[in-house]
Design a protein around this motif. Structure first.
Motif, short mmCIF file in Angstrom:
data_model
loop_
_atom_site.label_atom_id
_atom_site.label_comp_id
_atom_site.label_asym_id
_atom_site.label_seq_id
_atom_site.Cartn_x
_atom_site.Cartn_y
_atom_site.Cartn_z
N CYS A 10 -3.08 -1.06 -7.31
CA CYS A 10 -1.72 -0.97 -7.87
C CYS A 10 -0.91 0.02 -7.05
O CYS A 10 -1.42 0.64 -6.12
CB CYS A 10 -1.79 -0.52 -9.34
N THR A 11 0.35 0.18 -7.40
CA THR A 11 1.15 1.19 -6.71
C THR A 11 0.91 2.54 -7.39
O THR A 11 0.42 2.60 -8.53
CB THR A 11 2.66 0.87 -6.82
N GLU B 79 3.15 4.43 -8.52
CA GLU B 79 4.05 4.50 -9.68
C GLU B 79 3.40 3.84 -10.91
O GLU B 79 3.49 4.34 -12.03
CB GLU B 79 5.40 3.81 -9.37
N VAL C 255 -4.92 3.12 -5.38
CA VAL C 255 -3.64 3.11 -4.67
C VAL C 255 -3.95 3.21 -3.17
O VAL C 255 -4.70 4.10 -2.76
CB VAL C 255 -2.79 4.35 -5.09
#
Ligand code: COA
Length: 436
Positions: free
Chosen positions: A12-13, A15, A177
């Motif tokens: 995922c990112t 953020e 990430v």
């Protein structure tokens, strides 16, 4: 699911990853160079979503955005080492501090005395079996992976892949990430005449075959300069930095006489320049292991001829050592100093050295003696008078173990800066009712 499928499903990112941090959580940052800047920055940027998130770490080299003025409602700074990025926050009362021996951090994470909900760490990309390396920082980071509810990692392909106990399977990470960037570097400190003199004095206490623990800074690096003629040295140290490399490359450090982990350098973490990171990358000669093993006094005492070299802020005439405070102001932390002082002294043939310049010179030119009659009010004693072994300055060596209070005071005054000797001698005469 294959590890590759697990990896993909958790990618995922930054953020997105930090949305899994909840108000009231305790977030532990991986130690030192293992801190993942991309994830930490994303957490700080998301501050409005959090209330009362506690931030814990030992040495931190990051920006420390969570410690900035105005962040208090969102983040509660509470490290176990007051690194430069949080020192002001603590001294201004906007943050707290938790004293803790380095070797006890993993145990206290296991038994819940140190709270952890989320770990933020940096790792290497997985190998063909799905294992990532914790790289420079295994210390408490490995235990934090096991103890945290949520583990968020930054996979950085520039992070060195180390041996030892650094490998963790990808399935143990909750959010992954990807972000590639160079690793934080720490340039070798400047070594002046005073450091050289201290290094020369310390080196006289190191005999062939010794196993070394060296702290960070100019003094440990200066000691290395004077070990070039020694033979068969070994490393069993909380950390290594660039200074160790030259001695290894010269064949002085070969780890052949160590009692265990023979032929290998044993460390809990490392930090230095890219040269060091390139050296440790895929190098079986360096084993990075948990700090409750490396720094455990019961392990250290078993190593052959251990010599530890650490530094301090103040020593009083009894040999009480202040290494982490200036009065009530927290400057750093105990780190592994007492772990090694105790472990080394428990061994039959160990020498625990505390080395320091005799004075510190402030920016306005004021000179302050580091050998004092009384430690500053409020200062915590790091190494007790019962534990202290050798104090070294540029003026010589003051043995402490087996010495009476009078002998200690005399030995310490003999290695004090000449400008402060008179007042220390006056204190000696007052205290012991006898001429110096
Ligand atoms: N009174 C007032 N200020 C003092 C002082 C004293 N007696 N002794 C040092 N200082 C100040 C220096 O002037 C300097 O101030 P500045 O930042 O304004 O220049 C600052 O403290 C740092 O001193 P320095 O001599 O440069 O420290 P260092 O980088 O060599 O680190 C310790 C020394 C003691 C702080 C550090 O070794 C430490 O934190 N030790 C405890 C942990 C440990 O030993 N871990 C094991 C090894 S990793």
């Amino acid at each position: 699911m294959s590890w590759k499928e697990i990896y993909k499903s958790r990618l995922c990112t930054a953020e997105e990853a930090v949305k899994n941090i909840r108000s009231g959580d305790t977030v532990v940052l991986a130690h030192c160079v293992g801190e993942p800047p991309v994830v930490v920055d994303a957490m700080v940027a998301n501050y409005k979503q959090y209330e009362n998130v506690e931030i814990k770490h030992m040495v931190s080299l990051g920006k420390g955005g969570y410690a900035q003025l105005g962040m208090e409602k969102h983040f509660r700074v509470n490290p176990m080492f007051a690194s430069a990025n949080v020192r002001k926050t603590i001294s201004e009362g906007r943050g707290d501090f938790t004293p803790c021996f380095f070797h006890e951090v993993p145990k206290n994470l296991r038994n819940g005395k140190l709270k952890i909900d989320v770990l933020l760490a940096m790792v290497t990309p997985p190998d063909e079996h799905g294992y990532c390396s914790l790289g420079t920082s295994v210390d408490y980071t490995l235990q934090a992976v096991k103890s945290a509810r949520t583990v968020i990692v930054q996979v950085n392909d520039q992070f060195p892949r180390t041996y030892g106990e650094s490998f963790v399977h990808i399935s143990e990470f909750d959010h992954i990430v990807e972000a590639s960037h160079p690793i934080v570097e720490l340039q070798p400190p400047k070594i002046g005449e005073i450091e050289e003199a201290i290094g020369r004095n310390c080196a006289t206490l190191v005999s062939d075959g010794s196993t070394l623990q060296l702290g960070i800074g100019g003094i440990p690096d200066a000691v290395m300069l004077f070990l070039k003629e020694k033979r068969d040295l070994g490393i069993h140290s909380e950390m290594i930095s660039d200074g160790t490399l030259a001695l290894y490359e010269a064949g002085v450090i070969n780890n052949s006489k160590k009692s265990f982990n023979k032929g290998k350098m044993t460390v809990a973490f490392l930090m230095g320049t890219q040269k060091l990171y390139d050296f440790v990358n895929n190098n079986p000669c360096v084993e990075v292991r948990p700090v409750d093993y490396v720094n455990h006094p019961a392990e250290i005492m078993k190593q052959y001829k251990m010599v530890s070299i650490n530094s301090c802020i103040q020593v009083d005439l009894q040999g009480q050592v202040v290494s982490e405070c200036m009065g009530l102001t927290q400057f750093s932390g105990v780190g592994g100093q007492v772990d090694f002082v105790r472990g080394v002294s428990m061994g039959e043939d160990g020498k625990a050295i505390i080395a320091m310049p005799s004075v510190t010179v402030k920016k306005d030119g004021t000179m302050i003696s580091k050998i004092v009659a009384f430690v500053d009010q409020g200062a915590a004693i790091t190494t007790s008078r019962n534990d202290v072994d050798y104090i070294v300055t540029e003026y010589g060596i003051a043995p402490m173990k087996g010495k009476s209070l009078r002998e200690r005071a005399k030995n310490l005054i003999n290695i004090a800066h000449p400008d402060f000797k008179e007042e220390l001698m006056a204190e000696y005469e007052l205290r012991f009712h006898m001429e110096f």
